[in-house]
Design a protein around this motif. Structure first.
Motif, short mmCIF file in Angstrom:
data_model
loop_
_atom_site.label_atom_id
_atom_site.label_comp_id
_atom_site.label_asym_id
_atom_site.label_seq_id
_atom_site.Cartn_x
_atom_site.Cartn_y
_atom_site.Cartn_z
N SER A 48 -1.81 4.31 4.28
CA SER A 48 -0.53 4.25 4.97
C SER A 48 -0.32 5.54 5.75
CB SER A 48 0.63 4.04 3.99
OG SER A 48 0.90 5.22 3.26
N ASN A 93 -3.81 -2.72 3.69
CA ASN A 93 -4.30 -2.96 2.34
C ASN A 93 -5.49 -3.90 2.40
OD1 ASN A 93 -4.61 -3.34 -0.43
ND2 ASN A 93 -2.41 -3.38 -0.80
N SER A 150 -6.19 1.11 -0.06
CA SER A 150 -5.07 0.94 0.87
C SER A 150 -4.76 2.28 1.52
CB SER A 150 -3.82 0.41 0.16
OG SER A 150 -3.31 1.35 -0.76
N GLU A 177 2.22 1.44 -4.11
CA GLU A 177 1.05 0.98 -4.85
C GLU A 177 0.44 2.11 -5.67
OE1 GLU A 177 -2.91 -1.78 -4.37
OE2 GLU A 177 -2.03 -0.89 -2.58
N GLY A 237 0.83 -1.20 0.00
CA GLY A 237 0.00 0.00 0.00
C GLY A 237 0.86 1.25 0.00
N TRP A 283 -7.29 -6.27 0.61
CA TRP A 283 -7.01 -7.05 -0.57
C TRP A 283 -8.32 -7.64 -1.11
CZ3 TRP A 283 -3.47 -6.48 -3.85
CH2 TRP A 283 -3.08 -7.50 -4.73
N ASN A 338 -5.00 5.40 -1.16
CA ASN A 338 -4.85 4.87 -2.51
C ASN A 338 -6.06 4.05 -2.93
OD1 ASN A 338 -2.92 4.09 -4.87
ND2 ASN A 338 -3.76 2.15 -4.16
N SER A 355 -3.99 2.58 -10.63
CA SER A 355 -4.07 3.09 -9.27
C SER A 355 -3.96 4.61 -9.27
CB SER A 355 -2.97 2.49 -8.39
OG SER A 355 -1.69 2.73 -8.96
N PHE A 396 1.02 0.30 7.29
CA PHE A 396 0.31 0.14 6.03
C PHE A 396 -0.87 -0.80 6.22
CE2 PHE A 396 4.76 0.91 5.19
CZ PHE A 396 4.79 1.83 4.15
#
Length: 435
Positions: free
Chosen positions: A357, A99, A355, A63, A59, A101, A339, A324, A97
């Motif tokens: 961070s 993410n 994601s 990413e 992330g 998924w 993101n 992205s 981070f």
């Protein structure tokens, strides 16, 4: 005030798009067209590796740039892309981070990295986890738990021969270990959980990453001490995986790790625009002849203000693209990245993924303050030199070299001052003999 309103406006757009499915368009026509191109054919050897979580972007900035990060690596995300980058980071960083998924799976990672002069070190712990439910032949749930893949890593790097003109050659290595945890399953007849049954399907991976990075100035049309071009080469996940832990048949080799080689470049054309490009080639260390598709990725950073940047990226592997877009908010001692990714590399249908961070910047161990002292001493030495006080100029430049032994302007200044003294002595001697 205008900048903060602009940042909030962009973040709202991204959040609305991610939750409303605005970007979940039907890219089947594009996907089909790319796949039908002979060069971008799919490979029968794809997906035959273990510990696939090692390929999941953690992330954040990497990413957002479409994983085109091997040749940039300017924050804590470097540890998954180029082991040489820790000695080039500006600040000590503590990062987290998250993410989201595919489906209910999540990937959480924490990283700490710091730099001591020309040496960098870093540590990472990450975990992919997803719910596991087992049902018997009657459709009754008889077991529940979590499947997980956990990894830890320790990194060290050094920037050799780093100086004022030549920025050095950074070389680094990361030692990693990963553990795959499979929940215990039940007996088909009694529905009783078999103790340690999942351990036989669990696995252990032991591996290393190596990396090289260089940075320099090329076609740079703005003033900055930071080089505008970086080039990186790395080898990721070199090692083996084992399975059969605790089984009657004993420990054996698991499927190969997702090893790959990568090369990347980043270029800051202007203070507000940075472009990145990567190419990655997977390799099966247990069967090197088994071909796998390479991937290419590209990204761009648009720094609208000192506090807000927009990041975009794309990755293409065969006929499966990944797009992205991210936003990054830079505060005084922290950096937050949000993101959104539209991913076709991991599913036949478009997958919308989010994601986040957060990084805490913990200072630069006094490097900026030391550079300020060097600048002041250098200015003082130039003043001594201009007034023909060469001995004092040499003493001042030598004081600089105690702070930075490869500060080339001070080395050149000392040589020039000594040449002036030598010439002055020769002139005095010639005048003495003339008399």
């Amino acid at each position: 005030m205008k900048n903060s309103r602009f940042c909030i406006f962009i973040l709202n757009i991204l959040f609305f798009a991610a939750n409303s499915g605005l970007f979940a368009l039907d890219y089947s026509a594009v996907d089909t067209a790319l796949t039908e191109i002979g060069y971008f054919d799919s490979s029968k050897n794809e997906g035959m590796t273990s510990f696939r979580s090692l390929l999941i972007p953690i992330g954040g900035r990497p990413e957002s740039l479409g994983s085109a990060y091997t040749g940039l690596c300017d924050d804590a995300g470097y540890i998954n892309f180029n082991a040489a980058a820790s000695c080039l980071l500006t600040d000590t960083q503590a990062s987290a981070f998250h993410n989201s998924w595919i489906a209910d799976s999540k990937f959480d990672t924490v990283v700490y990295t710091t730099r001591i002069d020309n040496m960098g070190i870093g540590f990472q712990a990450g975990c992919l986890y997803l719910p596991f439910s087992e049902y018997n032949m009657f459709g009754e749930r008889v077991n529940a738990g979590y499947y997980s893949e956990t990894n830890i890593a320790a990194n060290i790097s050094y920037n050799f021969l780093a100086g004022y003109d030549f920025k050095g050659l950074a070389i680094g290595a990361t030692i990693k270990s990963a553990f795959r945890s499979v929940p215990d399953y039940t007996d088909n007849d009694t529905d009783a959980i078999k103790s340690f049954s999942g351990l036989a399907q669990s696995g252990l991976g032991i591996m290393a990453d190596i990396g090289i990075m260089m940075q320099f100035n090329f076609l740079k049309f703005f003033a900055s001490r930071t080089p505008n071009v970086r080039i990186g080469i790395s080898a990721q996940n070199l090692g083996v995986a084992l399975t059969g832990l605790g089984s009657s048949s004993g420990i054996k080799l698991d499927d190969p790790l997702p090893t790959f080689f990568a090369a990347g470049i980043s270029c800051q054309f202007l203070p507000i625009i940075t472009a990145t490009f990567d190419i990655k080639q997977p390799v099966n260390l247990l069967a090197p002849g088994d071909y796998q598709m390479f991937s290419v990725s590209a990204g761009a950073i648009l720094a609208f203000t000192k506090t807000f940047s927009l990041l975009v990226g794309a990755e293409l592997k065969g006929g499966n693209p990944r797009f992205s877009v991210g936003s990054e908010l830079q505060l005084s001692k922290s950096r937050i990245n949000f993101n959104y990714t539209l991913d076709l590399t991991s599913s036949f249908s478009p997958v919308n993924r989010i994601s986040l961070s957060a990084k805490v910047l913990l200072g630069d161990r006094g490097r900026a303050e030391r550079q300020k002292v060097i600048d002041e001493l250098y200015s003082q030495a130039l003043e001594y030199y201009a007034n023909s006080e060469w001995e004092k100029a040499i003493e001042t430049w030598e004081a600089i070299l105690k702070l930075n032994k490869r500060y080339d302007p001070a080395i050149i200044g000392i040589e020039s001052a000594r040449a002036q003294i030598e010439m002055y002595e020769k002139v005095r001697e010639s005048m003495f003999f003339a008399e």
